[in-house]
Design an enzyme around this catalytic site. Structure first.
Site, PDB file in Angstrom:
ATOM      1  N   LYS A 111       0.805  -1.222   0.000  1.00 55.39           N
ATOM      2  CA  LYS A 111       0.000   0.000   0.000  1.00 55.39           C
ATOM      3  C   LYS A 111       0.835   1.268   0.000  1.00 55.39           C
ATOM      4  O   LYS A 111       0.323   2.341  -0.313  1.00 55.39           O
ATOM      5  CB  LYS A 111      -0.955   0.006   1.202  1.00 55.39           C
ATOM      6  CG  LYS A 111      -2.077  -1.000   1.063  1.00 55.39           C
ATOM      7  CD  LYS A 111      -3.209  -0.702   2.025  1.00 55.39           C
ATOM      8  CE  LYS A 111      -4.404  -1.593   1.728  1.00 55.39           C
ATOM      9  NZ  LYS A 111      -5.485  -1.448   2.696  1.00 55.39           N
ATOM     10  N   LYS A 192      -4.678 -11.400  -5.807  1.00 53.75           N
ATOM     11  CA  LYS A 192      -5.925 -11.664  -5.074  1.00 53.75           C
ATOM     12  C   LYS A 192      -7.043 -10.737  -5.554  1.00 53.75           C
ATOM     13  O   LYS A 192      -6.763  -9.627  -6.024  1.00 53.75           O
ATOM     14  CB  LYS A 192      -5.710 -11.511  -3.558  1.00 53.75           C
ATOM     15  CG  LYS A 192      -5.575 -10.092  -3.084  1.00 53.75           C
ATOM     16  CD  LYS A 192      -5.781  -9.969  -1.571  1.00 53.75           C
ATOM     17  CE  LYS A 192      -5.686  -8.496  -1.197  1.00 53.75           C
ATOM     18  NZ  LYS A 192      -5.968  -8.164   0.161  1.00 53.75           N
ATOM     19  N   LYS A 195     -11.035  -5.228  -3.392  1.00 54.35           N
ATOM     20  CA  LYS A 195     -11.974  -4.110  -3.577  1.00 54.35           C
ATOM     21  C   LYS A 195     -11.343  -2.968  -4.341  1.00 54.35           C
ATOM     22  O   LYS A 195     -11.998  -2.244  -5.067  1.00 54.35           O
ATOM     23  CB  LYS A 195     -12.346  -3.529  -2.210  1.00 54.35           C
ATOM     24  CG  LYS A 195     -13.328  -4.304  -1.410  1.00 54.35           C
ATOM     25  CD  LYS A 195     -13.455  -3.642  -0.040  1.00 54.35           C
ATOM     26  CE  LYS A 195     -14.076  -4.578   0.954  1.00 54.35           C
ATOM     27  NZ  LYS A 195     -13.943  -4.148   2.333  1.00 54.35           N
TER      28      LYS A 195
HETATM   29  P1  TYM Z   1     -10.513  -6.621   4.692  1.00 49.89           P
HETATM   30  O1  TYM Z   1     -11.618  -5.674   4.992  1.00 49.89           O
HETATM   31  O2  TYM Z   1      -9.527  -6.258   3.635  1.00 49.89           O
HETATM   32  O3  TYM Z   1     -11.117  -8.031   4.291  1.00 49.89           O
HETATM   33  C1  TYM Z   1     -12.105  -8.680   5.077  1.00 49.89           C
HETATM   34  C2  TYM Z   1     -11.886 -10.182   5.099  1.00 49.89           C
HETATM   35  O4  TYM Z   1     -11.912 -10.698   3.759  1.00 49.89           O
HETATM   36  C3  TYM Z   1     -10.749 -11.505   3.524  1.00 49.89           C
HETATM   37  N1  TYM Z   1     -10.380 -11.382   2.098  1.00 49.89           N
HETATM   38  C4  TYM Z   1     -10.254 -12.429   1.264  1.00 49.89           C
HETATM   39  N2  TYM Z   1     -10.407 -13.755   1.450  1.00 49.89           N
HETATM   40  C5  TYM Z   1     -10.219 -14.568   0.369  1.00 49.89           C
HETATM   41  N3  TYM Z   1      -9.889 -14.094  -0.865  1.00 49.89           N
HETATM   42  C6  TYM Z   1      -9.735 -12.771  -1.097  1.00 49.89           C
HETATM   43  N4  TYM Z   1      -9.425 -12.326  -2.318  1.00 49.89           N
HETATM   44  C7  TYM Z   1      -9.915 -11.868  -0.004  1.00 49.89           C
HETATM   45  N5  TYM Z   1      -9.848 -10.506   0.117  1.00 49.89           N
HETATM   46  C8  TYM Z   1     -10.131 -10.243   1.414  1.00 49.89           C
HETATM   47  C9  TYM Z   1      -9.685 -10.910   4.450  1.00 49.89           C
HETATM   48  O5  TYM Z   1      -8.655 -11.823   4.698  1.00 49.89           O
HETATM   49  C10 TYM Z   1     -10.508 -10.575   5.669  1.00 49.89           C
HETATM   50  O6  TYM Z   1     -10.670 -11.727   6.484  1.00 49.89           O
HETATM   51  N6  TYM Z   1      -7.209  -5.989   8.399  1.00 49.89           N
HETATM   52  C11 TYM Z   1      -8.481  -6.589   8.059  1.00 49.89           C
HETATM   53  C12 TYM Z   1      -9.627  -6.088   8.908  1.00 49.89           C
HETATM   54  C13 TYM Z   1      -9.418  -6.243  10.383  1.00 49.89           C
HETATM   55  C14 TYM Z   1      -9.470  -7.467  11.111  1.00 49.89           C
HETATM   56  C15 TYM Z   1      -9.260  -7.095  12.470  1.00 49.89           C
HETATM   57  C16 TYM Z   1      -9.646  -8.793  10.730  1.00 49.89           C
HETATM   58  C17 TYM Z   1      -9.190  -5.238  11.262  1.00 49.89           C
HETATM   59  N7  TYM Z   1      -9.101  -5.747  12.547  1.00 49.89           N
HETATM   60  C18 TYM Z   1      -9.233  -8.070  13.477  1.00 49.89           C
HETATM   61  C19 TYM Z   1      -9.632  -9.773  11.755  1.00 49.89           C
HETATM   62  C20 TYM Z   1      -9.419  -9.388  13.106  1.00 49.89           C
HETATM   63  C21 TYM Z   1      -8.805  -6.233   6.600  1.00 49.89           C
HETATM   64  O7  TYM Z   1      -8.319  -5.273   6.065  1.00 49.89           O
HETATM   65  O8  TYM Z   1      -9.756  -7.007   6.040  1.00 49.89           O
END
Ligand code: TYM
Length: 328
Positions: A111, A192, A195
């Site tokens: 990023k 991957k 969004k």
């Molecule tokens: P975020 O918002 O980017 O994504 C949410 C969840 O979706 C999963 N994910 C995927 N899984 C499979 N294939 C993909 N292409 C894919 N893209 C996204 C992510 O692994 C995630 O589980 N940092 C985290 C948010 C967060 C969080 C936390 C998660 C903040 N605090 C505490 C768990 C525990 C994030 O940016 O997820």
């Protein structure tokens, strides 16, 4: 009862990757565990956000959590910024993090690389994520593969805190889905699905119309072999589509390969698109109802109250262990 915590950022619309990697796991876990699910809006502002858009996305994400099947009677659903313990514990986690280990996070590298004016919070994002998890004495964190490194850092920080101060924090384990821990971009199946992908044809949103889904799946990059087989290295595009169908239908990849024996890519794609549409249409219908209902605010108010009550217990222990404030 063992505890589960996970979070999703309210940025853009939820993708099929988010759904398969995270949401799908949440709904099955809520019957067996004490579950806490969070809309991590403070994580979202580590990159600039439009104020009105962010508010809209927070509400939309809350409705989607419920539409996919999160039951507020079983699980806690809340917004991160409405529970101040997260920012407070996040600061403490920053104080025990090393800059070097944060700079090594691949998400930070991705990023920030080649950008001017990278915010400090992009670097300190993982200590806030650690705080999210550790405040609830979480046993298991269900996430997609891209969050593995952050959960590993969370474990390191918890161990460091316990060793340096007092044995206060539970060391959490990660839980990845069996199928679809990393759903790939349709236009570039080595990356991957994300969004923020500028190529909109790469990403299926949970709110896409059936027509949009059909079009995107039909234009998904595959290969010139014309045989539907699962081989991630040599056939990443076809393997990604098989993974998606398997994850959504519960049919094994082997059974799908059998089903598509002798079927060309055109018909294969039509069938995958149908599986996606059949799965997400009922979710979209529930989502539209929830978005306009009053239920949503009541659920989020109640969730914030319950989350704050649970989090403040750990926060007090952490403050006492570090010697912050006065002993209470
Ligand atoms: P975020 O918002 O980017 O994504 C949410 C969840 O979706 C999963 N994910 C995927 N899984 C499979 N294939 C993909 N292409 C894919 N893209 C996204 C992510 O692994 C995630 O589980 N940092 C985290 C948010 C967060 C969080 C936390 C998660 C903040 N605090 C505490 C768990 C525990 C994030 O940016 O997820």
């Amino acid at each position: 009862m063992k505890k589960i915590f996970s979070g999703v950022q309210p940025t853009g619309t939820v993708t099929l990757g988010n759904y398969i990697g995270a949401f799908r796991q949440f709904t099955t876990l809520q019957d067996e565990y004490e579950c806490i699910f969070c809309i991590v809006d403070q994580h979202a502002i580590t990159v600039p956000q439009d104020r009105l858009e962010l508010r809209k996305n927070i509400r939309s994400l809350a409705a989607l959590y419920l539409a996919v099947g999160i039951d507020p009677k079983k699980a806690i659903l809340f917004i991160q910024s409405e529970v101040p313990a997260h920012a407070q514990a996040g600061w403490m986690m920053q104080c025990i993090s090393y800059i070097g280990e944060l700079e090594r996070m691949t998400q930070f590298k991705d990023k920030s690389s080649g950008k001017d004016g990278v915010s400090a919070s992009l670097l300190t994002y993982p200590p806030l994520m650690a705080a999210d998890i550790l405040l609830y004495q979480t046993d298991i964190v269900p996430v997609g593969d891209d969050q593995k490194q952050h959960v590993e850092l969370t474990r390191d920080l918890a161990e460091r805190f316990n060793k340096r101060y007092n044995d206060v924090l539970t060391i959490p384990d990660i839980r990845l889905p069996k199928n679809g821990a990393r759903i790939k971009a349709l236009q570039d199946p080595l990356k991957k699905m994300s969004k923020s992908d500028p190529n909109k044809k790469s990403t299926i949103s949970l709110l896409d119309t059936p027509k949009e889904i059909e079009k995107k799946v039909k234009s998904a990059v595959t290969d010139s072999e014309g045989i539907v087989a699962f081989d991630v290295e040599n056939k990443p595009g076809v393997s990604n589509l098989l993974t998606i169908e398997a994850a959504l239908t519960g049919v094994t990849i082997e059974a799908l390969v059998e089903k598509y024996k002798g079927v060309g890519y055109g018909d294969f794609k039509v069938s995958v698109a149908k599986a996606i549409i059949d799965h997400i249409t009922p979710i979209q219908e529930r989502y539209q109802e929830l978005l306009v209902s009053d239920e949503l605010d009541a659920i989020l108010d109640d969730g914030a109250k319950r989350a704050q009550a649970a989090a403040s217990k750990t926060l007090k222990k952490m403050e006492n262990a570090m010697g912050l404030g006065r002993k209470r």
